[in-house]
Motif scaffolding. Structure first.
Motif, PDB file in Angstrom:
ATOM      1  N   GLU A  86       0.828  -1.215   0.000  1.00 41.05           N
ATOM      2  CA  GLU A  86       0.000   0.000   0.000  1.00 41.05           C
ATOM      3  C   GLU A  86       0.857   1.256   0.000  1.00 41.05           C
ATOM      4  N   ILE A  87       1.976   1.225   0.730  1.00 37.21           N
ATOM      5  CA  ILE A  87       2.880   2.371   0.725  1.00 37.21           C
ATOM      6  C   ILE A  87       3.384   2.631  -0.686  1.00 37.21           C
TER       7      ILE A  87
ATOM      8  N   LEU B 273      11.968  17.411  -9.608  1.00 42.43           N
ATOM      9  CA  LEU B 273      12.214  17.558  -8.173  1.00 42.43           C
ATOM     10  C   LEU B 273      11.068  16.991  -7.340  1.00 42.43           C
ATOM     11  N   ALA B 274       9.837  17.148  -7.822  1.00 39.66           N
ATOM     12  CA  ALA B 274       8.678  16.597  -7.110  1.00 39.66           C
ATOM     13  C   ALA B 274       8.741  15.071  -7.081  1.00 39.66           C
ATOM     14  N   GLN B 275       9.107  14.466  -8.195  1.00 38.26           N
ATOM     15  CA  GLN B 275       9.232  13.013  -8.261  1.00 38.26           C
ATOM     16  C   GLN B 275      10.347  12.509  -7.351  1.00 38.26           C
ATOM     17  N   LEU B 276      11.456  13.269  -7.309  1.00 39.91           N
ATOM     18  CA  LEU B 276      12.565  12.895  -6.426  1.00 39.91           C
ATOM     19  C   LEU B 276      12.133  12.969  -4.962  1.00 39.91           C
TER      20      LEU B 276
ATOM     21  N   GLN C 245      10.978   5.870   0.232  1.00 41.36           N
ATOM     22  CA  GLN C 245      12.059   5.042   0.771  1.00 41.36           C
ATOM     23  C   GLN C 245      12.164   5.208   2.285  1.00 41.36           C
ATOM     24  N   SER C 246      11.934   6.420   2.775  1.00 44.31           N
ATOM     25  CA  SER C 246      11.976   6.672   4.213  1.00 44.31           C
ATOM     26  C   SER C 246      10.884   5.890   4.930  1.00 44.31           C
TER      27      SER C 246
ATOM     28  N   SER D 187      11.312   2.687   7.530  1.00 51.03           N
ATOM     29  CA  SER D 187      10.678   2.723   8.842  1.00 51.03           C
ATOM     30  C   SER D 187       9.853   1.465   9.084  1.00 51.03           C
ATOM     31  N   LEU D 188       9.101   1.047   8.063  1.00 51.37           N
ATOM     32  CA  LEU D 188       8.288  -0.162   8.187  1.00 51.37           C
ATOM     33  C   LEU D 188       9.162  -1.383   8.405  1.00 51.37           C
TER      34      LEU D 188
END
Length: 232
Positions: free
Chosen positions: A85-86, A206-209, A216-217, A221-222
Motif C-alpha cells: 500500500e505504501i 524535483l517533485a518526483q525525487l 524510501q523513508s 521505517s516499516l
C-alpha cells in the motif's frame, strides 16, 4: 461527554454524518485511534450524543477511502498500511504531484508567486534553526498546501489532500530522521523555486525525487518496525 447533540448544528448547513466523518478521521490522524483499534458505534453514539445511523454512514465512508475496515468477529477497526500500500500510494502521489507542480508553473500569478517567495523564505529560516517534531509536522503540511494551491485546481487539491491524510494516518508520522527532515525542507524549497522561475520540467523532476525519497523513508521505517516486532 456530549460532542454533537448539545450544539444544535443545522444539518442543512453541514449534515451530522459529515461532521462525524471528520471527527473520526481527525481522531485517527491525531493518533487517538491507532492501527488495529476497534471503533464501536454504540460507544461513539453515547460519547457524541447522537444516534448510531450517522456514525454507521461515516464509518462506511471512511472504509471506502481506506481509513477503516470491517473485520470478521471484530467489527470496524482502524486500517494498517502494508508495504504494498505504501508503494501504491506513493506511486499515485508521484503522478499527482508532478501534475500539480506543472499546473502551478503554468498558472502562476502574482498572488501565488508571493506565497511561494514567502514559503522559500520561511523554509530558509527554519533550516537555520532547529526543526522540532511539532513545528515540522505542521510546517510540512503548509509547504505542500502552498504548492498545491498554486496549481489552482480544486479537484486535484482535494485528491492530493486525501492521499496525504491517508499516509499521515497510517505510515508512521515519526518515521523521519532529523537528516531526512532537513532534506525534505530543502526539497520543498527547491520545488517552490523551480515553479517560481517557471521551470516546469525541473519542478516535476524535483517533485518526483521528493516523493521517491519519502517513499524510501517510509519503507525503511516499516522494515525497522517489522524487525523490532519479530525480536519482541
Amino acid at each position: 461527554m456530549a460532542e454533537f447533540g448539545d450544539q444544535g448544528w443545522n444539518s442543512e448547513i453541514s449534515p451530522i454524518r459529515d461532521k462525524v466523518f471528520e471527527y473520526i478521521k481527525n481522531a485517527i490522524l491525531r493518533g487517538e485511534y491507532k492501527s488495529g483499534d476497534r471503533i464501536v458505534e454504540r460507544e461513539l453514539a453515547e460519547k457524541l450524543n447522537i444516534s448510531r445511523t450517522p456514525i454507521r454512514e461515516a464509518l462506511f465512508r471512511l472504509e471506502s477511502v481506506g481509513f477503516v475496515k470491517t473485520m470478521p468477529r471484530k467489527g470496524v477497526v482502524v486500517s494498517k498500511m502494508t508495504t504494498e500500500e505504501i508503494v501504491e500510494v506513493f506511486t499515485i502521489l508521484s503522478t499527482l504531484e508532478s501534475l500539480a507542480v506543472r499546473l502551478a508553473t503554468e498558472k502562476l500569478n502574482a498572488e501565488h508567486r508571493q506565497n511561494l517567495e514567502n514559503l522559500i523564505e520561511a523554509i530558509n529560516e527554519a533550516l537555520a534553526g532547529d526543526l522540532n517534531d511539532r513545528d515540522y509536522s505542521q510546517f510540512h503540511l503548509e509547504m505542500r498546501d502552498t504548492i498545491h494551491l498554486a496549481a489552482q485546481s480544486p479537484r486535484l487539491y482535494e485528491i492530493l489532500k486525501s492521499q496525504i491524510e491517508y499516509i499521515r494516518a497510517f505510515a508512521f508520522v515519526s518515521h523521519e530522521t532529523s537528516e531526512r527532515r532537513r532534506r525534505a525542507f530543502e526539497e520543498h524549497r527547491d520545488i517552490a523555486e523551480a515553479i517560481k522561475e517557471g521551470n516546469a520540467s525541473l519542478a516535476e523532476e524535483l517533485a518526483q525525487l521528493h516523493i521517491e525519497n519519502s517513499k524510501q523513508s517510509y519503507l525503511e521505517s516499516l522494515e525497522k518496525m517489522i524487525g523490532t516486532s519479530k525480536e519482541s
